[in-house]
Design an enzyme around this catalytic site. Structure first.
Site, PDB file in Angstrom:
ATOM      1  CD  GLU A 878      -2.990  -1.456   1.863  1.00  0.00           C
ATOM      2  OE1 GLU A 878      -4.183  -1.146   1.923  1.00  0.00           O
ATOM      3  OE2 GLU A 878      -2.444  -2.218   2.677  1.00  0.00           O
ATOM      4  CB  ALA A 879       4.315   2.117   0.799  1.00  0.00           C
TER       5      ALA A 879
END
Length: 971
Positions: A878-879
């Site tokens: 998700e980064a």
């Protein structure tokens, strides 16, 4: 109906079949013949998953009518290119270059590649990209770069420039597998077209299977349902039953959990089938169940409704108006909020007012659709084990069981959920509405097996989307560019249904201005229900909305001060001793080293962009910081099992749901690392995954949690099993010796996040807290070219420096990075689901093609080993879909001076801005949004009406107040 006998030469053999020349497509015929490697995604010829060769030319078989094809024509499908024991170099290249993720589009890409390399054995990378663009091959997972890598590798082998072994991943002789690009176990079936996805499973179910389709009236976003007329539909051929809410014995609701005491919603708001009210355009009023899909679809057209229009509130701004009627009677439209108060807190506005430099604006992030190439399809039946079995695209199997049980009234222990091979969900698979629909149809149709089919436009109208957000924000700096304070008021549009809405608002409360040092802040995040698609999980969940505001304000501040935006960020990143907006230390401080890695690249690209920019094609560079939390917080757990098998191998049982990210290879590498003392190899590991009958609850594939949590659990299981196997002399017992001595050969262990005594949920009055044990960091940089004649912006280069800890499988992390970043580019420029008619397919909703994503796509992995994970790992996914869109938006401003405040940056918006600048006008932010009440008054109300954390009493009183962050950061 009049049929036709035909013969086609398919994969080198003449195949005779009977078809309907008016209705059948080439895809439907070859799939009936068992060649289900040809996938049908969009159904309208725009995604390329159905690509085959017809008489030497590529065609999209889902739109090619069989009646228009000459008899004895030659057809080549994926099955004719290679098989598991006779792989073609293209298939090998795709497996070993990391070009296979969910795999749904892979057969189409491989067939397209085969045609390309027959025509052009020595293509350049750009020629490969041009080919896929021309032939409309779309991938949503990979960001395309690894696919082009695979094509180039295959071409080398086919030309004889290298051996097949030269492009294959070599297993390390020292058995140090962790971090290596091991090939995904599922990749072989996917490159051969042998992975059976939902539609394939439906096609191959026993002949007595019933087929269910949706009745979606699509007449209004908000209406009273006065009557359903199903009589004509029930008379149609083959119809078994028209199922409505009246046929459901259970509550007909998905579950709802309250996350904060500042939540006014009192319970479940999401009906599976409409009862008395339509809440959004895609709501389903009935299911038509028939002996064939075609019969069900025809009958569904005969279902009509009587309805009465109600006021429609399609946006947060409409729903939050004081005179807006309640959408759900039990609570107001703005129904939950989470504050942040730090430093000067309620006096922060005064600090900002008196600061030397202040910028402010209002920002909108759009309703982003997930757009997997495979839509949704579900199967439900009673198994011979007495369990109601649901096959679906589950990404949290045990929670989905709970939702199905809640909706149907069936005990959870009577339900089994199996994740099908999944053509990605990117988050929407966390919602179980369609899984429950299939179960409801099965139960309502005398327990007959049912396959639920959903067309892509139906899927787009029905499924959840990324929640849009409206944010008003201010940022203040001193004379030197150091941040003094920030304030924000963020309103999140959670659509028609509430589940997870008050969890979503905790993300801006963690990631606004992450990872900067913000000494003073006053912030509020609210959530409202509207009459548009409900908000649901999507990679980066809740953080892109925050970065849309905070990263714009950072660039605006740099421009106001006259400081380089890179330097402003470098000056303000958090360093040891600084705390986050939740008033805890950052878990680690890799930010300075990451910026040091990016700096020379930034300077080089900035210089080149300035040199190559022209009045017609202006270039610019944008920077944005992002990151995300790892795990689902204080409640999270992960359970796995390891078993020593009679043949000496080890079985790993888990529900590491593979949505395309590589749950299979993740389970493989973590198990190899945990069992490393035994000297095991990949061939020694048997993966048994994603079937609740056999696998324990490993939690959701969400919040970048699985690798982190599974690592902890599998180490516990491996230690327990190896301790049981270990003899007094240090050698290990065999399976036979274990059985002979009465020692169990299977160990099931559970890791619980509450064991981390530093975790604390966000305070409902101040936002103080530490709800997750790990984080990821990503520094994004985009190079953009703006066509000043049309306003079209194109991302021509992208760089990302990340820190996700020690990487378990480099190919999988790279795949998640390229894929997530490609979504960021689409989010910035094209992706939207606002117009339910225009945006009902992937092309209309703005899915990026290969030419929309740069091939100059670069990843720089910085590694800070984590001290809370046995392998030093964190999460990953998700980064990479947190703030990248703002690097693109900031690059547009850098290129041509047009600041886009409301996403996406359509060409007409940029052109309007260019025209304003040409007229000497200023581009101003939107008028400050009204989000339900005055921001300062709302913050004062919260201050004067404190509430107690819902979960304060659930954990021991001796919880630690803090932890030792990692400050010694490697280069």
């Amino acid at each position: 109906m009049k049929l036709r006998k035909m013969t086609l030469n398919i994969n080198g053999a003449d195949r005779m079949f009977i078809c309907d020349p008016e209705k059948d497509t080439l895809a439907s015929v070859i799939r009936r013949l068992g060649l289900t490697g040809t996938k049908v995604g969009c159904g309208t010829g725009v995604c390329g998953s159905c690509t085959v060769m017809l008489n030497g030319k590529l065609v999209r078989s889902c739109t090619k009518k069989i009646g228009k094809i000459e008899e004895y024509s030659e057809v080549l499908t994926i099955e004719g290119i290679g098989a598991p024991r006779y792989l073609h170099p293209i298939q090998v290249a795709f497996m070993h270059a990391g070009a296979v993720q969910c795999g749904f589009c892979t057969p189409g890409f491989i067939v397209s590649t085969y045609a390309l390399l027959r025509e052009n054995p020595s293509p350049t990378r750009e020629e490969v990209r041009d080919w896929f663009q021309k032939n409309r091959n779309i991938c949503r997972c990979t960001g395309y770069k690894q696919i082009v890598d695979a094509v180039m590798n295959a071409a080398k082998v086919m030309r004889g420039d290298c051996a097949l072994e030269d492009i294959m991943v070599k297993l390390p002789e020292d058995k140090e597998y962790y971090g290596k690009p091991l090939v995904r176990p599922a990749a072989l079936a996917k490159v051969c077209g042998l992975a059976d996805y939902g539609d394939d499973i439906e096609l191959k179910m026993p002949e007595n299977t019933l087929h269910a389709v949706l009745v979606q009236p699509k007449v209004a976003f908000h209406a009273k349902l006065k009557a359903i007329h199903k009589e004509e539909a029930e008379k149609m051929p083959g119809v078994y039953k028209v199922v409505t809410a009246a046929d459901i014995k259970g509550p007909n609701r998905l579950g709802f959990m309250q996350f904060t005491p500042r939540t006014l919603a009192s319970g479940q708001s999401h009906p599976i089938l409409v009862e008395d009210k339509i809440f959004n355009y895609g709501d389903v009023v009935a299911l038509v169940v028939a002996d064939t899909k075609a019969h069900a679809q025809e009958a569904a057209k005969k279902v009509t409704i009587d309805w009465e229009q109600l006021p429609e509130y399609r946006t947060y701004l409409e729903a939050a108006m004081p005179d807006a009627q309640r959408i759900h009677e039990d609570h107001p439209n703005v129904w939950s909020e989470q504050p942040n108060v730090k430093g000067a807190g309620h006096d922060t506005p005064q600090l900002i007012d008196e600061a030397p430099y202040v910028v402010e604006g209002s920002f909108y992030s759009s309703r982003e659709p997930h757009m997997p190439i495979e839509g949704d399809t579900v199967q439900a039946y009673w198994g011979d084990d007495g369990l109601l079995t649901v096959h679906c695209k589950a990404m949290q199997i045990y929670s989905n069981i709970g939702d199905i049980a809640e909706a149907t009234g069936l005990p959870a222990e009577k339900i089994r959920v199996v994740e099908n091979p999944t053509g990605a969900t990117f988050g929407w698979g966390i919602a179980a509405a369609t899984y429950a629909m299939a179960a409801i149809a099965c139960l309502a149709c005398d327990d007959m097996p049912v396959a639920l089919s959903i067309t892509y436009p139906e899927f787009m109208a029905l499924s959840g989307k990324r929640a849009p957000a409206y944010t008003n924000g201010r940022l203040a700096c001193d004379e030197n560019g150091k941040i003094i304070g920030a304030e924000w008021d963020c309103g999140m549009d959670h659509g028609s249904y509430n589940e997870l809405g008050d969890d979503l608002i905790t993300r801006p409360a963690k990631f606004m201005f992450f990872p900067y040092n913000i000494p003073n802040c006053l912030g509020l995040t609210r959530v409202a229900c509207t009459n548009h698609n409900y908000g649901t999980a999507y990679r980066g969940y809740g953080s892109p909305q925050a970065y849309t505001a905070s990263e714009a304000l950072m660039d605006m501040m740099a421009k106001k001060i006259g400081m380089d935006p890179f330097e402003l960020r470098y000056k303000n990143i958090a360093r040891p001793g600084d705390t986050n907006i939740n008033q805890y230390p950052f878990r680690e401080y890799p930010m300075e080293k990451m910026m040091d890695l990016m700096r020379p690249i930034y300077e080089e690209v900035k210089e080149r962009a300035a040199k190559e920019s022209t009045p017609e094609k202006k270039r610019g560079v944008g920077i944005a910081w992002g990151g995300y939390n790892v795990t689902e917080g204080i409640f999270d757990q992960c359970t796995v099992a390891l078993e020593l098998l009679p043949n000496g191998k080890f079985a790993k049982y888990d529900t590491w749901q593979d949505q395309g990210q590589g749950g299979d290879v993740g389970a493989l590498v973590t198990t190899l690392e945990a069992l490393k003392p035994l000297g095991v190899t990949p061939d020694d590991i048997v993966l048994i995954q994603n079937d609740s009958k056999y696998c324990p609850d490993s939690g959701a594939t969400a919040s970048s949690r699985q690798h982190y949590m599974n690592s902890k659990a599998v180490v516990m299981a491996a230690d327990e099993l190896m301790n049981a196997m270990r003899k007094p002399d240090g050698t290990y017992r065999t399976y036979e010796e274990m059985v002979a001595e009465g020692i169990p050969t299977k160990c099931e262990t559970q890791y619980n996040n509450p064991e981390d005594m530093t975790l604390k949920y966000l305070d409902p009055n101040t936002g103080v807290g530490n709800p997750t044990p790990a984080f990821t960091y990503a520094l994004h940089m985009a190079e953009v070219e703006v066509d000043t004649k049309t306003g079209k912006a194109t991302c021509i280069g992208y760089w990302c420096v990340d820190d996700v800890g020690v990487i378990g499988n480099i190919a999988a992390v790279d795949g998640q990075a390229y894929g997530g970043l490609s979504h960021c580019i689409g989010f910035a420029l094209t992706e939207n689901y606002e117009d339910v008619k225009k945006h009902n397919n992937i092309a209309g909703a703005g899915i990026p093609t290969i030419k929309d994503i740069p091939d100059n796509f670069n990843l720089i992995h910085h590694c800070t080993p984590r001290n809370t994970n046995p392998f030093g790992s964190s999460g990953a996914s998700e980064a990479f879909q947190s703030a990248g869109h703002m690097a693109v938006i900031n690059a547009i401003d850098n290129a041509c001076g047009v600041r886009i405040y409301e996403l996406p940056a359509y060409p007409e918006k940029i052109k309007e801005g260019l025209d304003k600048l040409a007229r000497g006008e200023e581009i101003l932010p939107p008028k400050k949004y009204f989000l339900g009440s005055d921001f300062y008054e709302e913050m004062e109300y919260i201050k004067n009406n404190p509430m107690t954390d819902l979960f304060e009493d659930m954990f021991p009183e001796d919880k630690k107040e803090s932890y030792q962050p990692i400050t010694d950061i490697p280069d």
